[in-house]
Design a protein around this motif. Structure first.
Motif, mmCIF file in Angstrom:
data_model
loop_
_atom_site.group_PDB
_atom_site.id
_atom_site.type_symbol
_atom_site.label_atom_id
_atom_site.label_comp_id
_atom_site.label_asym_id
_atom_site.label_seq_id
_atom_site.Cartn_x
_atom_site.Cartn_y
_atom_site.Cartn_z
ATOM 1 N N PHE A 60 119.530 87.544 62.939
ATOM 2 C CA PHE A 60 118.906 88.711 62.315
ATOM 3 C C PHE A 60 119.649 89.120 61.040
ATOM 4 N N ILE A 61 120.971 89.092 61.070
ATOM 5 C CA ILE A 61 121.758 89.445 59.884
ATOM 6 C C ILE A 61 121.519 88.423 58.782
ATOM 7 N N PHE A 111 110.763 85.635 57.693
ATOM 8 C CA PHE A 111 111.850 86.451 58.237
ATOM 9 C C PHE A 111 112.150 86.080 59.687
ATOM 10 N N LYS A 112 111.128 85.702 60.424
ATOM 11 C CA LYS A 112 111.295 85.445 61.855
ATOM 12 C C LYS A 112 111.689 84.016 62.192
ATOM 13 N N THR A 113 111.700 83.136 61.190
ATOM 14 C CA THR A 113 112.057 81.740 61.447
ATOM 15 C C THR A 113 113.285 81.358 60.627
ATOM 16 N N PRO A 114 114.112 80.435 61.134
ATOM 17 C CA PRO A 114 115.302 80.020 60.385
ATOM 18 C C PRO A 114 114.943 79.078 59.246
ATOM 19 N N LEU A 131 111.973 73.882 62.518
ATOM 20 C CA LEU A 131 112.950 74.783 61.933
ATOM 21 C C LEU A 131 113.896 75.210 63.046
ATOM 22 N N VAL A 132 115.193 75.168 62.787
ATOM 23 C CA VAL A 132 116.141 75.370 63.882
ATOM 24 C C VAL A 132 117.211 76.387 63.504
ATOM 25 N N ASN A 177 101.889 84.364 66.501
ATOM 26 C CA ASN A 177 102.702 84.427 67.720
ATOM 27 C C ASN A 177 103.892 83.500 67.552
ATOM 28 N N ILE A 178 104.865 83.946 66.793
ATOM 29 C CA ILE A 178 106.017 83.096 66.492
ATOM 30 C C ILE A 178 106.943 83.047 67.701
#
Length: 363
Positions: free
Chosen positions: A151-152, A310-313, A322-323, A342-343
């Protein structure tokens, strides 16, 4: 996603259905740029000559930043040769348009036209492709960054968009300056130095406080607007072995008035399919794509795309995923299981082993 197809494979099937005028330059697009220049001059005069309060100056800074971003989008269009065709005029107008972003036309055409477009989402050759999981092992700084909680990291990445275009442009200069013919390098250097020299000179002329409102804050705002689009263009898509614009690109939807002031930059899949035609005709290209390959075409509202980012790396694993290496969470990419509505992720139960961490380039 079915097998990948080349850019030329799609273009050959759509081109016969587009009007001939779509392939001609559209000089009237410059009228929009002229309008933005008038607003910019007015903003400079207002800040420099009037003793405005903080809030009015901040409002003017925001308007100037929006104008700088729009000029950048126009410069992108100009340097693809879709506005004027004469090389000297194309480069002159492109230089003026990119002046606020301090990026020269020769560098942009080398970096963007000749490398990004030709090698889109190629993990080794695209200068704008995001890093892959093998890179962690080779870069201590990247390893340290990915130890930060997700999140940061995501929040920092969002705010860093306000600097990313300028930083990446500087990096691209370092990468590509050696590729220019030695006889042309002085020109490329001059295209880098002149914009910065003019903005620094302006600082001494109008003073630091006014300079903040006419350049520094607007530059950050322009960076954020431009990079918000650029980030959604490809970073939810997989890395690909074939330059397939329907697989490696995403078009976003925005209100029509936003498309008008951003020169249809939202039509990004269409742009990669036909970079040599005016964005004025991209709605026609979109119609053709959606008639023929609706299941391949990636499109979503701009805000939804930003939330998905924002919700995925921002780290690729085996090209299609994506990891987040800290937790080992793996997300799909567009066409490979990523559902923007629906991530969700799969967690194999452990963080990635060191041998499976990132490789590529930074943006």
């Amino acid at each position: 996603m079915k097998e990948y197809q080349s850019l030329s494979w799609y273009a050959a099937r759509i081109k016969p259905h587009l009007p001939k005028e779509a392939f001609k330059p559209v000089p009237s697009r410059l009228l929009g740029g002229l309008a933005f220049l008038v607003v910019i001059v007015a903003g400079f005069l207002a800040v420099g000559l009037l003793e405005l309060n903080l809030w009015l100056n901040l409002l003017i800074a925001f308007v100037l930043g929006a104008c700088y971003a729009s000029l950048g989008f126009l410069g992108h269009e100009i340097l693809h040769g879709t506005v004027v065709r004469k090389p000297w005029l194309r480069d002159l107008l492109g230089a003026i348009s990119f002046w606020p972003l301090c990026t020269g036309p020769s560098l942009w055409r080398k970096w963007h036209n000749m490398n990004h477009h030709v090698h889109t989402q190629d993990e080794h050759k695209d200068p704008d492709a995001w890093i892959t999981a093998e890179h962690l092992e080779k870069n201590k700084l990247v390893r340290l960054m990915y130890r930060i909680p997700f999140f940061i990291r995501a929040t920092f990445s969002l705010f860093s968009l306000a600097m990313t275009f300028t930083v990446h442009s500087s990096r691209m200069f370092k990468v590509y300056i050696k590729d220019f013919d030695p006889r042309n390098r002085p020109k490329v250097w001059l295209q880098l130095i002149l914009p910065w020299a003019s903005w620094i000179g302006l600082l001494f002329w109008i003073g630091f406080t006014n300079w903040i409102f006419v350049f520094l804050l607007p530059l950050l705002i322009a960076n954020f607007i431009v990079m918000s689009y650029i980030s959604t263009n490809h970073r939810l898509n997989p890395l690909v072995p074939v330059n397939d614009p329907l697989a490696n690109s995403l078009s976003v939807t925005v209100p029509k008035w936003v498309d008008a002031i951003h020169f249809n930059f939202s039509y990004h899949t269409e742009h990669h399919l036909f970079p040599s035609i005016s964005p004025k005709y991209y709605p026609l290209v979109k119609e053709q794509i959606k008639q023929r390959w609706p299941e391949r075409y990636h499109e979503m509202p701009f805000l939804q795309a930003m939330i998905a980012l924002f919700k995925t790396p921002r780290l690729y694993y085996q090209q299609n995923e994506l990891v987040d290496p800290r937790a080992g969470n793996r997300y799909g990419s567009l066409g490979h299981g990523l559902d923007p509505n629906n991530i969700s992720y799969q967690n194999p139960g452990e963080a990635l082993p060191t041998s499976e961490k990132p490789k590529n380039k930074d943006v």
